[in-house]
Design a protein around this motif. Structure first.
Motif, PDB file in Angstrom:
ATOM      1  N   GLY A   1      55.477 -25.139   6.740  1.00  0.00           N
ATOM      2  CA  GLY A   1      55.124 -24.624   7.668  1.00  0.00           C
ATOM      3  C   GLY A   1      54.827 -23.083   7.685  1.00  0.00           C
ATOM      4  N   ALA A   2      55.966 -22.402   6.971  1.00  0.00           N
ATOM      5  CA  ALA A   2      55.925 -20.921   6.786  1.00  0.00           C
ATOM      6  C   ALA A   2      54.804 -20.657   5.703  1.00  0.00           C
ATOM      7  CB  ALA A   2      57.346 -20.264   6.307  1.00  0.00           C
TER       8      ALA A   2
ATOM      9  N   ALA B   1      52.129 -22.368   4.934  1.00  0.00           N
ATOM     10  CA  ALA B   1      50.796 -22.701   5.527  1.00  0.00           C
ATOM     11  C   ALA B   1      50.435 -21.732   6.543  1.00  0.00           C
ATOM     12  CB  ALA B   1      50.945 -23.932   6.331  1.00  0.00           C
ATOM     13  N   HIS B   2      51.150 -21.139   7.345  1.00  0.00           N
ATOM     14  CA  HIS B   2      51.080 -19.769   8.235  1.00  0.00           C
ATOM     15  C   HIS B   2      50.411 -18.715   7.425  1.00  0.00           C
ATOM     16  CE1 HIS B   2      51.288 -21.549  12.281  1.00  0.00           C
ATOM     17  NE2 HIS B   2      51.987 -22.483  11.780  1.00  0.00           N
ATOM     18  N   ALA B   3      51.399 -18.441   6.397  1.00  0.00           N
ATOM     19  CA  ALA B   3      51.120 -17.219   5.468  1.00  0.00           C
ATOM     20  C   ALA B   3      49.891 -17.203   4.972  1.00  0.00           C
ATOM     21  CB  ALA B   3      52.259 -17.229   4.524  1.00  0.00           C
TER      22      ALA B   3
ATOM     23  N   ALA C   1      47.107 -18.976   6.113  1.00  0.00           N
ATOM     24  CA  ALA C   1      45.926 -18.844   6.874  1.00  0.00           C
ATOM     25  C   ALA C   1      45.976 -17.177   7.312  1.00  0.00           C
ATOM     26  CB  ALA C   1      46.510 -19.780   8.278  1.00  0.00           C
ATOM     27  N   ASP C   2      47.234 -16.656   7.409  1.00  0.00           N
ATOM     28  CA  ASP C   2      47.226 -15.264   7.782  1.00  0.00           C
ATOM     29  C   ASP C   2      46.370 -14.427   6.720  1.00  0.00           C
ATOM     30  OD1 ASP C   2      48.316 -15.923  10.286  1.00  0.00           O
ATOM     31  OD2 ASP C   2      50.458 -15.260   9.447  1.00  0.00           O
TER      32      ASP C   2
ATOM     33  N   ALA D   1      53.053 -28.806  11.432  1.00  0.00           N
ATOM     34  CA  ALA D   1      53.411 -27.338  11.166  1.00  0.00           C
ATOM     35  C   ALA D   1      51.917 -26.876  10.460  1.00  0.00           C
ATOM     36  CB  ALA D   1      54.494 -27.134  10.180  1.00  0.00           C
ATOM     37  N   VAL D   2      51.223 -27.614   9.667  1.00  0.00           N
ATOM     38  CA  VAL D   2      50.095 -27.186   8.889  1.00  0.00           C
ATOM     39  C   VAL D   2      49.033 -27.402   9.946  1.00  0.00           C
ATOM     40  CG1 VAL D   2      48.398 -27.953   7.187  1.00  0.00           C
ATOM     41  CG2 VAL D   2      50.833 -28.054   6.712  1.00  0.00           C
TER      42      VAL D   2
ATOM     43  N   THR E   1      49.116 -26.340  13.069  1.00  0.00           N
ATOM     44  CA  THR E   1      49.018 -25.378  13.878  1.00  0.00           C
ATOM     45  C   THR E   1      48.744 -23.999  13.370  1.00  0.00           C
ATOM     46  OG1 THR E   1      51.524 -24.799  13.542  1.00  0.00           O
ATOM     47  CG2 THR E   1      50.904 -26.641  15.145  1.00  0.00           C
ATOM     48  N   THR E   2      48.267 -23.782  12.082  1.00  0.00           N
ATOM     49  CA  THR E   2      47.824 -22.599  11.422  1.00  0.00           C
ATOM     50  C   THR E   2      46.446 -21.958  11.853  1.00  0.00           C
ATOM     51  OG1 THR E   2      46.823 -23.774   9.501  1.00  0.00           O
ATOM     52  CG2 THR E   2      49.028 -23.423   9.304  1.00  0.00           C
TER      53      THR E   2
ATOM     54  N   TRP F   1      42.426 -27.957   8.013  1.00  0.00           N
ATOM     55  CA  TRP F   1      43.568 -28.719   7.517  1.00  0.00           C
ATOM     56  C   TRP F   1      42.843 -30.364   7.206  1.00  0.00           C
ATOM     57  CZ3 TRP F   1      44.878 -33.365   9.879  1.00  0.00           C
ATOM     58  CH2 TRP F   1      44.581 -33.504  11.235  1.00  0.00           C
TER      59      TRP F   1
END
Length: 265
Positions: free
Chosen positions: A78-79, A81-83, A85-86, A109-110, A112-113, A117
């Motif tokens: 999750g972390a 994937a968000h990193a 996307a950011d 988790a993926v 919600t980025t 996906w």
């Protein structure tokens, strides 16, 4: 004014599916960055200081975690994937498992980025018998496992890579979850028979109790202890849905692997 080509990051880029994804993307002319400890820049799941450099400038990411038993497996995916996307990655493709809570949580988790996906839920790989856990057992001529009459829709890593590349580079895959299996449910006795035909040697399957598994070998007892209706024990059609063709059979895989000499004594 020239622009740089899209850059794809392939995590696990030296692994079973990852290196196949790298090879396909490279052959298609795509810019590829291999995410591994030996990559440039290097990447390690447990060292978050390596994440930002490897994500810099990336447009798409193939996400593969090497250890589904890692205590921080879901949190790390999750972390990351968000990193990604950011950092500007607009497309994420996750290789996931089938039918377990950890995989399901990682998939959520993926999703919600905010990035596009695609989730690939894969059965056990054919290549487990030639590139991983069971290679030595095949060479020895006896696959000894506490699997009973367990059946699985073993999927080929080449098919996984083909679907991953389609999702990383093509249209129409956003928001899709492809459940990937081979064309048949096979017991380990079926697998042994196919390997015997392919190698011209007698390969047997010997069911053993869980307590007979050597301490220095992986214990898959929990995976084998499931109902016939469990998600990973049901054939799926994700390869056909994503690629418009049937998946590779285990017999085809065994024939091709035998031709490389991987099981020669």
């Amino acid at each position: 004014m020239s622009t740089s080509p899209p850059l794809a990051l392939v995590l696990g880029g030296t692994g079973t599916t990852g290196r196949r994804v790298v090879d396909r993307l490279t052959a298609m002319g795509h810019a590829v960055r291999v995410g591994s400890r030996t990559g440039t820049p290097p990447f390690e799941w447990d060292d978050r200081d390596t994440w930002k450099p490897v994500l810099d400038g990336v447009d798409a990411v193939y996400i593969v975690h090497p250890n589904p038993f890692h205590p921080d497996y879901t949190e790390q995916i999750g972390a990351l994937a968000h990193a990604a996307a950011d950092a500007g990655a607009g497309r994420l493709v996750l290789l996931s498992g089938r039918g377990d809570e950890v995989s399901a949580a990682s998939e959520e988790a993926v999703k919600t980025t905010g990035a596009q996906w695609t989730v690939l839920r894969a059965s056990w790989f054919n290549q487990n018998f030639s590139e991983s856990f069971f290679t030595d057992a095949v060479r020895a001529g006896d696959i000894r496992l506490p699997a009973g009459d367990f059946t699985e829709g073993f999927v080929d890593a080449d098919d996984i890579a083909d679907v991953a590349v389609a999702a990383l580079t093509g249209d129409g895959h956003h928001g899709k979850t492809y459940v990937l299996s081979g064309p048949r449910l096979l017991s380990f006795a079926d697998v042994a028979a196919a390997l015997s035909t392919a190698t011209g040697r007698t390969i047997t399957y010997t069911p053993i109790p869980p307590e007979a598994v050597p301490a220095d070998e992986p214990d898959f007892s929990a995976a084998f202890d499931s109902e016939p209706t469990a998600p990973h024990r049901i054939l799926a059609h994700g390869v056909q849905q994503a690629l418009g063709r049937p998946p590779k059979s285990f017999a085809e895989y065994a024939r091709d692997a035998a031709a490389t000499g991987v099981w020669d004594l």
